[in-house]
Design an enzyme around this catalytic site. Structure first.
Site, PDB file in Angstrom:
ATOM      1  N   ASN A   2      -7.870   3.554   9.024  1.00  0.00           N
ATOM      2  CA  ASN A   2      -6.874   2.272   9.720  1.00  0.00           C
ATOM      3  C   ASN A   2      -7.015   2.490  11.168  1.00  0.00           C
ATOM      4  O   ASN A   2      -6.369   1.487  11.392  1.00  0.00           O
ATOM      5  CB  ASN A   2      -6.040   2.342   8.778  1.00  0.00           C
ATOM      6  CG  ASN A   2      -4.485   3.588   9.544  1.00  0.00           C
ATOM      7  OD1 ASN A   2      -5.494   5.098   8.650  1.00  0.00           O
ATOM      8  ND2 ASN A   2      -3.530   3.654  10.369  1.00  0.00           N
TER       9      ASN A   2
ATOM     10  N   THR B 174      11.901  -8.019 -11.581  1.00  0.00           N
ATOM     11  CA  THR B 174      11.313  -9.616 -11.881  1.00  0.00           C
ATOM     12  C   THR B 174       9.916  -9.130 -10.678  1.00  0.00           C
ATOM     13  O   THR B 174      10.226  -8.895  -9.322  1.00  0.00           O
ATOM     14  CB  THR B 174      12.531 -10.375 -11.441  1.00  0.00           C
ATOM     15  OG1 THR B 174      13.476 -10.273 -12.266  1.00  0.00           O
ATOM     16  CG2 THR B 174      11.513 -11.706 -11.327  1.00  0.00           C
TER      17      THR B 174
ATOM     18  N   GLN C  74      -7.495  -0.271   3.795  1.00  0.00           N
ATOM     19  CA  GLN C  74      -8.231  -1.755   4.779  1.00  0.00           C
ATOM     20  C   GLN C  74      -9.330  -1.384   4.415  1.00  0.00           C
ATOM     21  O   GLN C  74     -10.187  -2.069   4.985  1.00  0.00           O
ATOM     22  CB  GLN C  74      -8.854  -0.580   5.830  1.00  0.00           C
ATOM     23  CG  GLN C  74      -7.078   0.358   6.712  1.00  0.00           C
ATOM     24  CD  GLN C  74      -6.558  -0.825   7.590  1.00  0.00           C
ATOM     25  OE1 GLN C  74      -7.690  -1.821   7.649  1.00  0.00           O
ATOM     26  NE2 GLN C  74      -5.660  -1.134   8.021  1.00  0.00           N
TER      27      GLN C  74
ATOM     28  N   GLY D 104       0.911  -1.487  -0.031  1.00  0.00           N
ATOM     29  CA  GLY D 104      -0.058  -0.269   0.020  1.00  0.00           C
ATOM     30  C   GLY D 104       0.606   1.171   0.265  1.00  0.00           C
ATOM     31  O   GLY D 104       0.790   2.197  -0.854  1.00  0.00           O
ATOM     32  N   SER D 105       1.608   1.392   0.873  1.00  0.00           N
ATOM     33  CA  SER D 105       2.785   2.881   0.990  1.00  0.00           C
ATOM     34  C   SER D 105       3.495   2.952  -0.723  1.00  0.00           C
ATOM     35  O   SER D 105       2.940   4.187  -0.774  1.00  0.00           O
ATOM     36  CB  SER D 105       4.066   2.389   1.788  1.00  0.00           C
ATOM     37  OG  SER D 105       2.886   2.334   3.171  1.00  0.00           O
TER      38      SER D 105
ATOM     39  N   HIS E  62      -1.539  -8.267   2.358  1.00  0.00           N
ATOM     40  CA  HIS E  62      -1.369  -8.316   3.603  1.00  0.00           C
ATOM     41  C   HIS E  62      -2.720  -7.793   4.299  1.00  0.00           C
ATOM     42  O   HIS E  62      -2.852  -8.309   5.989  1.00  0.00           O
ATOM     43  CB  HIS E  62      -0.147  -8.133   4.692  1.00  0.00           C
ATOM     44  CG  HIS E  62       0.056  -7.066   4.820  1.00  0.00           C
ATOM     45  ND1 HIS E  62       0.011  -6.757   6.460  1.00  0.00           N
ATOM     46  CD2 HIS E  62       0.091  -5.921   3.805  1.00  0.00           C
ATOM     47  CE1 HIS E  62       0.195  -5.544   6.635  1.00  0.00           C
ATOM     48  NE2 HIS E  62       0.215  -5.009   4.845  1.00  0.00           N
TER      49      HIS E  62
ATOM     50  N   CYS F 186       1.670   1.385  11.997  1.00  0.00           N
ATOM     51  CA  CYS F 186       3.314   2.167  11.153  1.00  0.00           C
ATOM     52  C   CYS F 186       3.419   3.234  12.214  1.00  0.00           C
ATOM     53  O   CYS F 186       4.655   3.973  11.948  1.00  0.00           O
ATOM     54  CB  CYS F 186       2.381   2.597   9.471  1.00  0.00           C
ATOM     55  SG  CYS F 186       2.667   1.375   8.604  1.00  0.00           S
TER      56      CYS F 186
ATOM     57  N   SER G 150      -3.379  -3.660  -0.715  1.00  0.00           N
ATOM     58  CA  SER G 150      -2.740  -4.396   0.196  1.00  0.00           C
ATOM     59  C   SER G 150      -2.584  -5.873   0.659  1.00  0.00           C
ATOM     60  O   SER G 150      -3.852  -5.962   1.049  1.00  0.00           O
ATOM     61  CB  SER G 150      -1.368  -3.641   0.787  1.00  0.00           C
ATOM     62  OG  SER G 150      -0.371  -4.413   1.545  1.00  0.00           O
TER      63      SER G 150
END
Length: 395
Positions: free
Chosen positions: A154, A240, A182, A73-74, A204, A327, A202
């Site tokens: 978040n 890659t 989120q 996401g960042s 995860h 974070c 994102s």
């Protein structure tokens, strides 16, 4: 420790078995480079292409080539915001609008651009944690290059009126980006219906692997290259591809979307039960709007205690939670999100975020309600601040 409850899914989620099984072949026998022309490379290229198609369909993007794979996401936020800023600068537009409670991936990127001569307007989010479309419209200027507003916060979980905000930006010819990290995989996200130009996600956050995400970029918007080098991601992001991660992300998103109709009502029931019980505690408050809220998010403050002490004592009881964004977990400063909705520093320090997932059960909720109130009572018994609050109440 006999009981364990993981209640910090807004920080990260457990990798699902489905995602793990989908990834395994690309970590072992199917290890070819997708850019190679022989059979092993062709198979991994097909896996990346199939994942792109799956994610585009799940988000209802018009074409698979609108999905770009990134590290998370960042990175997606940085690329979208810096890229749109560069496009705007070429047209003499150096004004960007966002909100005061964005993720730091957005806020710090805006700070960087401010040093480069851009002017930044941060909209209020009010006590309910919601951005008002009319206030966005009032802030848009002739030199506005971008509006970036997060889909769901978040920390306090409030869901923004993204469709209305995007329509407002487009009415003035301004590009609209949303950090949907989120939201994607948690609540329905339909890009065609929302009308956004760019969207970050994102893996995860919805039981996919860490270190992989995606940026949706509407066809016709040509962002500057993020990484120069090879021809990966149609030449915009060289390097890659993380094949196993990309495949795992697509598998996790598909599973999460399929589970949504059953999962979300169940999580809403658990969420509301905990909130209702915790609000019975003296001087407690829910942060953010209760209606426009992620199904598995609870963010509360308890006057007279420190959030760090609360988390440590919960951890001793087997409950893993947070006081805000992962974070900024090393910071002793109160949450900028809670300050943005008008909480004073001393109240914002006593915050608790509980965030749930597919695996959260009614028994987990009952256990949280069993251990949390006594911890708050114990911490307040040791708190000079709580004594002061009680004295003031008497006076």
């Amino acid at each position: 420790m006999s009981k364990f409850v993981y209640a910090d899914n807004a920080a990260t989620t457990k990798l699902s078995d489905t995602a793990f099984e989908a990834m395994k072949p690309y970590l072992t026998e199917l290890y070819g480079n997708p850019s190679s022309l022989y059979r092993l490379g062709i198979k991994t290229r097909a896996a990346v292409d199939n994942a792109r198609e799956d994610i585009a369909k799940l988000l209802n993007a018009s074409k698979p080539n609108e999905i770009y794979f990134v590290s998370g996401g960042s990175e997606a936020d940085n690329w979208a915001i810096k890229g749109a800023a560069e496009l705007g600068e070429k047209k003499g537009k150096k004004h960007i609008i966002s909100s005061k409670f964005e993720h730091h991936a957005v806020l710090h990127t805006l700070e960087y651009l401010e040093k480069k001569g851009f002017e930044i307007t941060l909209l209020d989010v009010h006590e309910d944690g919601l951005v008002r479309p009319e206030e966005l419209e009032a802030a848009i200027r002739s030199d506005t290059a971008l509006v970036t507003i997060m889909f769901a916060n978040n920390e306090i979980g409030t869901i923004q009126p993204i469709k209305e905000l995007a329509e407002t930006a487009h009415k003035h010819g301004v590009i609209f980006h949303t950090d949907a990290v989120q939201a994607v995989g948690t609540i329905p996200v339909d890009i065609a219906e929302l009308g956004v130009d760019m969207l970050s996600l994102s893996a995860h956050k919805f039981h996919g692997p860490k270190g992989v995400g995606a940026l949706y970029v509407k066809q016709g918007i040509r962002l500057p290259n993020l990484v120069h080098g090879g021809a990966q991601e149609r030449g915009f992001r060289a390097g890659t591809e993380n094949v196993a991660g990309i495949v795992g992300m697509a598998a996790a998103l598909k599973e999460s979307v399929e589970k949504m109709p059953e999962r979300n009502p169940r999580l809403e029931k658990i969420r509301d039960k905990i909130i209702d019980e915790l609000l019975k505690i003296e001087r407690s408050r829910i942060n953010g709007d209760r209606k426009h809220r992620l199904p598995g998010n609870i963010n509360m403050c308890f006057h007279g205690i420190e959030g760090e002490s609360l988390l440590l004592m919960l951890d001793m009881k087997g409950v893993e939670a947070s006081s805000g964004s992962a974070c900024t977990s090393g910071s002793l400063d109160p949450s900028h999100v809670l300050l943005s909705i008008g909480l004073p520093h001393e109240v914002a320090h006593g915050s608790l975020r509980l965030s749930f997932s597919d695996e959260t059960t009614e028994k987990d909720a009952d256990y949280i309600l069993e251990v949390l109130p006594p911890i708050i009572e114990r911490l307040r018994a040791m708190s000079p601040l709580w004594e002061k609050i009680k004295k003031n109440d008497k006076n």
